[in-house]
Write an enzyme that holds these catalytic residues in place. Structure first.
Site, PDB file in Angstrom:
ATOM      1  N   SER A  96     -35.767 -39.489   4.807  1.00 58.41           N
ATOM      2  CA  SER A  96     -36.965 -39.194   5.598  1.00 58.41           C
ATOM      3  C   SER A  96     -38.041 -38.696   4.655  1.00 58.41           C
ATOM      4  CB  SER A  96     -36.636 -38.120   6.633  1.00 58.41           C
ATOM      5  OG  SER A  96     -37.808 -37.426   6.998  1.00 58.41           O
ATOM      6  N   LYS A 144     -32.397 -35.395   5.338  1.00 59.69           N
ATOM      7  CA  LYS A 144     -31.998 -36.529   6.176  1.00 59.69           C
ATOM      8  C   LYS A 144     -31.377 -37.687   5.395  1.00 59.69           C
ATOM      9  CE  LYS A 144     -32.398 -37.219   9.982  1.00 59.69           C
ATOM     10  NZ  LYS A 144     -33.372 -37.483  11.009  1.00 59.69           N
ATOM     11  N   HIS A 159     -15.929 -42.912  29.010  1.00 59.66           N
ATOM     12  CA  HIS A 159     -17.136 -42.182  29.430  1.00 59.66           C
ATOM     13  C   HIS A 159     -17.707 -41.343  28.277  1.00 59.66           C
ATOM     14  CE1 HIS A 159     -15.859 -43.034  33.670  1.00 59.66           C
ATOM     15  NE2 HIS A 159     -14.658 -42.903  33.112  1.00 59.66           N
ATOM     16  N   GLU A 180     -28.777 -49.071  12.807  1.00 65.24           N
ATOM     17  CA  GLU A 180     -29.860 -48.923  13.794  1.00 65.24           C
ATOM     18  C   GLU A 180     -30.671 -50.207  13.927  1.00 65.24           C
ATOM     19  OE1 GLU A 180     -31.991 -44.829  13.729  1.00 65.24           O
ATOM     20  OE2 GLU A 180     -31.165 -45.119  11.732  1.00 65.24           O
TER      21      GLU A 180
END
Ligand code: ARG
Length: 467
Positions: free
Chosen positions: A281, A287, A160, A294
């Protein structure tokens, strides 16, 4: 209006094809990707025709030389693809006739574009499957090595997405590797059904020429000629099977990607991915984004889409060939490219994963990951499991209130909940003790992980190239 189209099949037509229809029905813009396999198939076909006496040896040689030159023109980017000539097959045949004259027109004897295209795609898929398998093997090898190296590295295991029990990082990686083993088996199984030859089925019923399909099959490296001509020209199961393999593989890579993305976050902080697999970024200077995983996660969707497209393409098609089948190529090509790229990305990236061992260890210490070990300890001392569960539950509640892990409590604190607890409890409350105790096949103990990695290496060596 297209005059050129009529030259291949225009005998019975009284007007040229509408220009829009010519463009709408043409596949050459995308099926030119099959040119190499088309020529390979034609060379084998001409060789077989000469062997059975339908072509002379001289005609065969003229055809083969012409086709070889065309192959060179295509590779050098000199070939002039024509939309009015509809598809890769008629483009190459028309060029052959340009070059060698009337003999070029004999190549299509005893053959149809229906068995030709089915043969081309199978040859193409076989080539691509072999490249994909090599990338999959490279990924699996890298993953097994990393797992072996990280057999002692402790991290929290989750259910979970909540801390459950400590596991070793090597064990987690070998779970990924099991997924890939099944994918590998599926790929090789799919290849068996790809490697069957439609050629000779002609349009749908076979041909009146004395062809020898075993010769062509052998020349092209097919395991056997397809059994039934109607099925041979219309079967695209192998394309569906491949995209199904691809969908399941991408689902796995997507799950791994999701974990990599989570683990690189400041909140998890379990791993570092080298800069070369990340981007920055344009607005936030701090970043470093895990773009590669992804994107793999994102690309999974288009592969599922291709599986649906192919299943839907085939449903309701009556025997035998239907023009619908021309729609098989773009989904298949994109599935092939996507799988190959995603596997390459993973095969390059996985060995470069840098685990942050201290951070993983600290995370495993939080979240009462050894609670089950304490319950098992009590059971070994004669407490019933349900009572042990209750005792440990109370200990955890106390830990939450006092912000202490079980291993940080004193013996007296633990004894508030059960007098059965003694000094030896601290051995089971350590993370090392917890993982080492799960010492059976399939368990997370470091020794088991090392043994599993070595079995995985052997199984991979036995499977690879097993086609
Ligand atoms: N371009 C066609 C395809 O991709 C080739 C076979 C066409 N056959 C035909 N009878 N129109 O399926």
């Amino acid at each position: 209006m297209s005059q050129a189209t009529n030259q291949s099949w225009g005998g019975r037509f009284s007007e040229p094809t509408d220009a829009f229809v010519a463009r709408f029905t043409a596949s050459v813009t995308f099926d030119q990707r099959l040119a190499r396999q088309d020529i390979q198939g034609s060379i084998a076909h001409a060789t077989m025709l000469a062997r059975v006496g339908v072509l002379t040896d001289e005609e065969r040689d003229t055809i083969i030389n012409g086709l070889t030159e065309i192959q060179g023109e295509i590779e050098r980017g000199e070939f002039n693809w024509s939309i009015p000539l509809e598809d890769v097959h008629m483009n190459i045949e028309a060029r052959l006739t340009d070059k060698i004259g009337i003999t070029g027109k004999k190549l299509h004897t005893g053959r149809s574009r229906n068995d030709q295209v089915a043969t081309d795609i199978r040859l193409f898929m076989r080539d691509e499957i072999d490249v994909i398998e090599a990338e999959l093997v490279r990924l699996r090898e890298g993953m097994i090595e990393l797992a072996d190296r990280e057999a002692d590295t402790i991290m929290p295991g989750f259910t979970h997405l909540q801390t459950a029990q400590p596991v070793t990082f090597g064990h987690h990686l070998l779970a990924w590797q099991e997924m890939l083993t099944r994918d590998h088996e599926r790929l090789l199984d799919c290849r068996k059904r790809v490697n069957v030859m439609p050629l000779g089925a002609a349009a749908l019923a076979g041909t009146t020429y004395p062809i020898d399909r075993h010769v062509t099959a052998e020349l092209l490296g097919f395991d056997r000629p397809a059994e039934n001509s109607l099925d041979a020209v219309s079967d695209r199961d192998f394309a569906i099977e491949f995209t199904s393999f691809a969908s399941i593989l991408l689902m796995h890579l997507s799950r791994m990607s999701e974990e990599l993305v989570l683990w690189t976050s400041a909140q998890f902080d379990f791993i570092d991915l080298p800069d070369r697999f990340c981007t920055g970024s344009s607005i936030m200077p701090q970043k470093k984004n895990p773009d590669v995983p992804e994107l793999v996660r994102g690309k999974t969707g288009r592969v599922y889409g291709h599986l649906m497209a192919l299943l839907t393409l085939m449903k309701s098609q009556p025997l035998a060939y239907n023009k619908d089948n021309q729609e098989d190529k773009e989904p298949l090509f994109d599935a092939v490219d996507t799988v190959r790229d995603c596997l390459k990305a993973f095969a390059d990236m996985v060995p470069a994963i840098e685990p942050k061992k201290d951070s993983m260890y600290e995370a495993a210490r939080r979240g009462f990951s050894t609670a089950t070990d304490l319950a098992d300890y009590l059971v070994r001392k004669g407490v019933a499991f349900r009572d042990a569960h209750e005792i440990v539950g109370q200990s955890v509640a106390y830990g939450l209130k006092t912000k202490k892990d079980l291993s940080e409590m004193t013996l007296e604190e633990l004894q508030q909940f059960s007098a059965t607890i003694e000094q030896d409890v601290f051995e089971v409350l350590t993370l090392e003790g917890s993982v080492a105790a799960r010492n059976h096949i399939g368990g997370t103990a470091p020794d088991q992980v090392r043994a599993a990695a070595s079995r995985a290496r052997e199984a991979l060596a036995a499977l690879k190239g097993d086609a």
